[in-house]
Design a protein around this motif. Structure first.
Motif, PDB file in Angstrom:
ATOM      1  N   ALA A 201      18.392  36.192  26.719  1.00  0.00           N
ATOM      2  CA  ALA A 201      18.065  35.644  28.040  1.00  0.00           C
ATOM      3  C   ALA A 201      16.918  34.642  27.939  1.00  0.00           C
ATOM      4  CB  ALA A 201      17.710  36.772  29.010  1.00  0.00           C
ATOM      5  N   LEU A 202      16.079  34.793  26.918  1.00  0.00           N
ATOM      6  CA  LEU A 202      14.962  33.861  26.724  1.00  0.00           C
ATOM      7  C   LEU A 202      15.360  32.643  25.897  1.00  0.00           C
ATOM      8  CD1 LEU A 202      12.069  36.384  26.000  1.00  0.00           C
ATOM      9  CD2 LEU A 202      12.236  34.873  27.978  1.00  0.00           C
ATOM     10  N   GLY A 203      16.613  32.626  25.452  1.00  0.00           N
ATOM     11  CA  GLY A 203      17.091  31.443  24.744  1.00  0.00           C
ATOM     12  C   GLY A 203      17.060  31.528  23.218  1.00  0.00           C
ATOM     13  N   TYR A 204      16.804  32.703  22.673  1.00  0.00           N
ATOM     14  CA  TYR A 204      16.827  32.854  21.217  1.00  0.00           C
ATOM     15  C   TYR A 204      18.267  33.004  20.730  1.00  0.00           C
ATOM     16  CZ  TYR A 204      11.776  33.587  21.265  1.00  0.00           C
ATOM     17  OH  TYR A 204      10.426  33.425  21.424  1.00  0.00           O
TER      18      TYR A 204
ATOM     19  N   ILE B  35       8.324  44.562  27.929  1.00  0.00           N
ATOM     20  CA  ILE B  35       7.121  44.808  27.120  1.00  0.00           C
ATOM     21  C   ILE B  35       7.497  44.951  25.646  1.00  0.00           C
ATOM     22  CG2 ILE B  35       5.256  46.449  26.653  1.00  0.00           C
ATOM     23  CD1 ILE B  35       5.282  47.099  29.675  1.00  0.00           C
ATOM     24  N   HIS B  36       8.538  45.725  25.386  1.00  0.00           N
ATOM     25  CA  HIS B  36       8.951  45.905  23.994  1.00  0.00           C
ATOM     26  C   HIS B  36       9.431  44.595  23.388  1.00  0.00           C
ATOM     27  CE1 HIS B  36       9.563  50.497  24.572  1.00  0.00           C
ATOM     28  NE2 HIS B  36       8.319  50.165  24.337  1.00  0.00           N
ATOM     29  N   ALA B  37      10.140  43.800  24.188  1.00  0.00           N
ATOM     30  CA  ALA B  37      10.607  42.507  23.674  1.00  0.00           C
ATOM     31  C   ALA B  37       9.408  41.625  23.324  1.00  0.00           C
ATOM     32  CB  ALA B  37      11.516  41.823  24.696  1.00  0.00           C
ATOM     33  N   ILE B  38       8.365  41.653  24.156  1.00  0.00           N
ATOM     34  CA  ILE B  38       7.155  40.872  23.852  1.00  0.00           C
ATOM     35  C   ILE B  38       6.535  41.362  22.538  1.00  0.00           C
ATOM     36  CG2 ILE B  38       4.783  40.354  24.623  1.00  0.00           C
ATOM     37  CD1 ILE B  38       5.802  40.315  27.501  1.00  0.00           C
ATOM     38  N   ASP B  39       6.506  42.687  22.360  1.00  0.00           N
ATOM     39  CA  ASP B  39       5.973  43.242  21.103  1.00  0.00           C
ATOM     40  C   ASP B  39       6.762  42.732  19.893  1.00  0.00           C
ATOM     41  OD1 ASP B  39       4.096  44.661  22.495  1.00  0.00           O
ATOM     42  OD2 ASP B  39       5.134  46.587  22.363  1.00  0.00           O
TER      43      ASP B  39
ATOM     44  N   LYS C  61       1.004  33.471  24.241  1.00  0.00           N
ATOM     45  CA  LYS C  61       1.999  32.395  24.211  1.00  0.00           C
ATOM     46  C   LYS C  61       3.349  32.918  24.732  1.00  0.00           C
ATOM     47  CE  LYS C  61       4.690  30.232  20.683  1.00  0.00           C
ATOM     48  NZ  LYS C  61       4.909  30.158  19.233  1.00  0.00           N
ATOM     49  N   ILE C  62       3.744  34.103  24.231  1.00  0.00           N
ATOM     50  CA  ILE C  62       5.048  34.651  24.599  1.00  0.00           C
ATOM     51  C   ILE C  62       5.067  35.103  26.062  1.00  0.00           C
ATOM     52  CG2 ILE C  62       6.658  36.552  24.147  1.00  0.00           C
ATOM     53  CD1 ILE C  62       5.434  36.291  21.159  1.00  0.00           C
ATOM     54  N   SER C  63       3.975  35.693  26.524  1.00  0.00           N
ATOM     55  CA  SER C  63       4.029  36.157  27.909  1.00  0.00           C
ATOM     56  C   SER C  63       3.993  34.985  28.884  1.00  0.00           C
ATOM     57  CB  SER C  63       2.948  37.212  28.200  1.00  0.00           C
ATOM     58  OG  SER C  63       1.682  36.726  27.904  1.00  0.00           O
ATOM     59  N   ALA C  64       3.373  33.865  28.473  1.00  0.00           N
ATOM     60  CA  ALA C  64       3.432  32.659  29.307  1.00  0.00           C
ATOM     61  C   ALA C  64       4.879  32.165  29.386  1.00  0.00           C
ATOM     62  CB  ALA C  64       2.521  31.576  28.738  1.00  0.00           C
ATOM     63  N   GLU C  65       5.575  32.212  28.255  1.00  0.00           N
ATOM     64  CA  GLU C  65       6.989  31.811  28.199  1.00  0.00           C
ATOM     65  C   GLU C  65       7.814  32.709  29.128  1.00  0.00           C
ATOM     66  OE1 GLU C  65       8.278  31.782  24.087  1.00  0.00           O
ATOM     67  OE2 GLU C  65      10.381  31.933  24.699  1.00  0.00           O
ATOM     68  N   ILE C  66       7.488  33.993  29.116  1.00  0.00           N
ATOM     69  CA  ILE C  66       8.236  34.951  29.932  1.00  0.00           C
ATOM     70  C   ILE C  66       7.936  34.777  31.419  1.00  0.00           C
ATOM     71  CG2 ILE C  66       8.284  37.432  30.477  1.00  0.00           C
ATOM     72  CD1 ILE C  66       8.737  37.929  27.529  1.00  0.00           C
TER      73      ILE C  66
ATOM     74  N   ASP D  98       4.093  43.665  37.446  1.00  0.00           N
ATOM     75  CA  ASP D  98       4.312  44.967  36.829  1.00  0.00           C
ATOM     76  C   ASP D  98       3.447  45.143  35.580  1.00  0.00           C
ATOM     77  OD1 ASP D  98       6.247  45.966  38.606  1.00  0.00           O
ATOM     78  OD2 ASP D  98       7.754  44.671  37.706  1.00  0.00           O
ATOM     79  N   VAL D  99       3.273  44.059  34.869  1.00  0.00           N
ATOM     80  CA  VAL D  99       2.482  44.118  33.638  1.00  0.00           C
ATOM     81  C   VAL D  99       1.462  42.997  33.634  1.00  0.00           C
ATOM     82  CG1 VAL D  99       2.587  44.179  31.122  1.00  0.00           C
ATOM     83  CG2 VAL D  99       4.596  44.847  32.453  1.00  0.00           C
ATOM     84  N   PHE D 100       0.212  43.345  33.388  1.00  0.00           N
ATOM     85  CA  PHE D 100      -0.826  42.328  33.210  1.00  0.00           C
ATOM     86  C   PHE D 100      -1.166  42.236  31.729  1.00  0.00           C
ATOM     87  CE2 PHE D 100      -1.988  44.101  37.499  1.00  0.00           C
ATOM     88  CZ  PHE D 100      -1.615  42.992  38.235  1.00  0.00           C
ATOM     89  N   TYR D 101      -1.107  41.031  31.177  1.00  0.00           N
ATOM     90  CA  TYR D 101      -1.574  40.852  29.804  1.00  0.00           C
ATOM     91  C   TYR D 101      -2.940  40.203  29.828  1.00  0.00           C
ATOM     92  CZ  TYR D 101       2.567  42.306  27.385  1.00  0.00           C
ATOM     93  OH  TYR D 101       3.571  43.068  26.877  1.00  0.00           O
ATOM     94  N   ILE D 102      -3.881  40.800  29.115  1.00  0.00           N
ATOM     95  CA  ILE D 102      -5.187  40.156  29.045  1.00  0.00           C
ATOM     96  C   ILE D 102      -5.409  39.675  27.621  1.00  0.00           C
ATOM     97  CG2 ILE D 102      -6.133  41.567  30.908  1.00  0.00           C
ATOM     98  CD1 ILE D 102      -7.663  43.148  28.816  1.00  0.00           C
ATOM     99  N   ASN D 103      -6.109  38.573  27.510  1.00  0.00           N
ATOM    100  CA  ASN D 103      -6.445  38.062  26.185  1.00  0.00           C
ATOM    101  C   ASN D 103      -7.957  38.004  26.054  1.00  0.00           C
ATOM    102  OD1 ASN D 103      -6.800  36.787  23.794  1.00  0.00           O
ATOM    103  ND2 ASN D 103      -5.330  35.154  24.167  1.00  0.00           N
ATOM    104  N   LEU D 104      -8.508  39.035  25.398  1.00  0.00           N
ATOM    105  CA  LEU D 104      -9.962  39.109  25.239  1.00  0.00           C
ATOM    106  C   LEU D 104     -10.474  37.949  24.406  1.00  0.00           C
ATOM    107  CD1 LEU D 104     -10.642  42.889  24.456  1.00  0.00           C
ATOM    108  CD2 LEU D 104     -11.067  41.679  26.582  1.00  0.00           C
ATOM    109  N   TYR D 105      -9.584  37.372  23.610  1.00  0.00           N
ATOM    110  CA  TYR D 105     -10.026  36.339  22.667  1.00  0.00           C
ATOM    111  C   TYR D 105     -10.047  34.947  23.268  1.00  0.00           C
ATOM    112  CZ  TYR D 105     -10.191  39.864  19.148  1.00  0.00           C
ATOM    113  OH  TYR D 105     -10.537  40.984  18.438  1.00  0.00           O
ATOM    114  N   LEU D 106      -9.523  34.814  24.475  1.00  0.00           N
ATOM    115  CA  LEU D 106      -9.663  33.535  25.169  1.00  0.00           C
ATOM    116  C   LEU D 106     -10.924  33.553  26.020  1.00  0.00           C
ATOM    117  CD1 LEU D 106      -6.097  32.672  26.521  1.00  0.00           C
ATOM    118  CD2 LEU D 106      -7.359  31.539  24.698  1.00  0.00           C
TER     119      LEU D 106
END
Lengths: 193, 193
Positions: free
Chosen positions: A114-117, B162-166, B141-146, B84-92
């Motif tokens: 669905a993401l285009g991969y 979430i698992h797909a992002i992992d 990068k991936i969660s922005a794409e999602i 539903d899901v918040f991703y945080i990036n401590l490194y930004l």
């Protein structure tokens, strides 16, 4: 006494945990001990249904009555989990669980599509399956080690312990040349052109 | 409309999310929309305290009023999360968050020590810090794409996403020779003799 980590290896217990309502109950009990009526209100299910699921979870040794309180003439039971974190290993399980593990991976492939991969499904599935099997077996080994040393870890939060297990699993993968090869292959296959 | 995934990059918002009670509120709202009095009962805090935290979370765009119900003469507001899901990036983040990320890693080292592992602290900390930085940047990068492709993913559960992002993060790490080298080093350093 509540344990921090409990490794679940019995396939029957794993199947029982995977049912939707029971998963939600276990999730809610992570935060607080709750009564059947509280669970029933939050989950929008009848107390009878919740009671039925709680009984199953009790038999499986996953929840227990933590305390009782009098509310008027009624005794209210507060249920809680027997461990803060349950680790399950789908790969120690029986055929049915192996099948479940693989069909869960297939859903991930649908997300990637669905993401285009684009990729060879069978090839990707095999790599993910083998990587997961390795990861699960290392996590099982480490969480068994942690179950034994609960006493030394009692000052740490569950979150710290979970993250430590993740890191120790990563370290095991880093020592496993086959796992590194699988990771490289995953990178080759699961990418956008 | 509720989003599935939201990437949080504003350091002030991240700091606000990390406070204990607010983290618990966000956790509970993952399962269900709730009123201030429900949250107050479950968390064992006064409604005033919960109200204060909810206001902060609202201003930060993390929760919102989802619906209202009349209870006698009172209007009850049901709060829910904006994603539903918040991703945080401590490194930004800023210096304070980098410091926080590092001090969190130090707690992990204490867990390793309690389990009987021996290592050079500074060396291990640097490897973990660099691995985490890479992982966070790929996940961001991936969660922005999602976030952009929400529409294509609407049939999938949050867990699947979430698992797909992992997995997609793992694939990125598998293409990154420096990350693989770091993983190997982690394996060399974080082990029992």
């Amino acid at each position: 006494m509540k344990k921090k980590v409990k490794l679940i290896t019995d396939p029957e217990v794993i199947k029982l945990m995977l049912e939707d309502t029971r998963r939600q109950i276990l999730k809610l009990l992570r935060n607080k001990e709750m009564t059947i009526s509280q669970l029933s209100e939050i989950l929008g299910k009848t107390p009878q249904t919740i009671y039925h699921h709680i009984e199953k979870l009790k038999e499986a040794g996953l929840v227990e009555v933590k305390r009782t309180e009098m509310k008027g003439n009624l005794v209210e039971k507060y249920y809680g989990r027997t461990a803060d974190v349950f680790y399950i290993n789908l790969y120690l399980g029986d055929e049915e669980l192996r099948y479940l593990a693989r069909s869960r991976l297939k859903t991930k492939l649908d997300v990637f599509k669905a993401l285009g991969y684009e990729f060879d499904e069978e090839e990707l599935l095999n790599i993910m399956d083998r990587l997961l099997e390795k990861e699960h077996s290392y996590t099982a080994k480490i969480s068994a080690e942690i179950e034994e040393k609960e006493e030394a870890l009692k000052e740490f939060s569950n979150e710290d312990i979970i993250h430590a297990i993740d890191w120790l699993t990563m370290a095991e993968l880093g020592r496993d040349e086959e796992a590194i090869e699988l990771l490289r292959k995953l990178g080759e296959i699961l990418k956008k052109e």
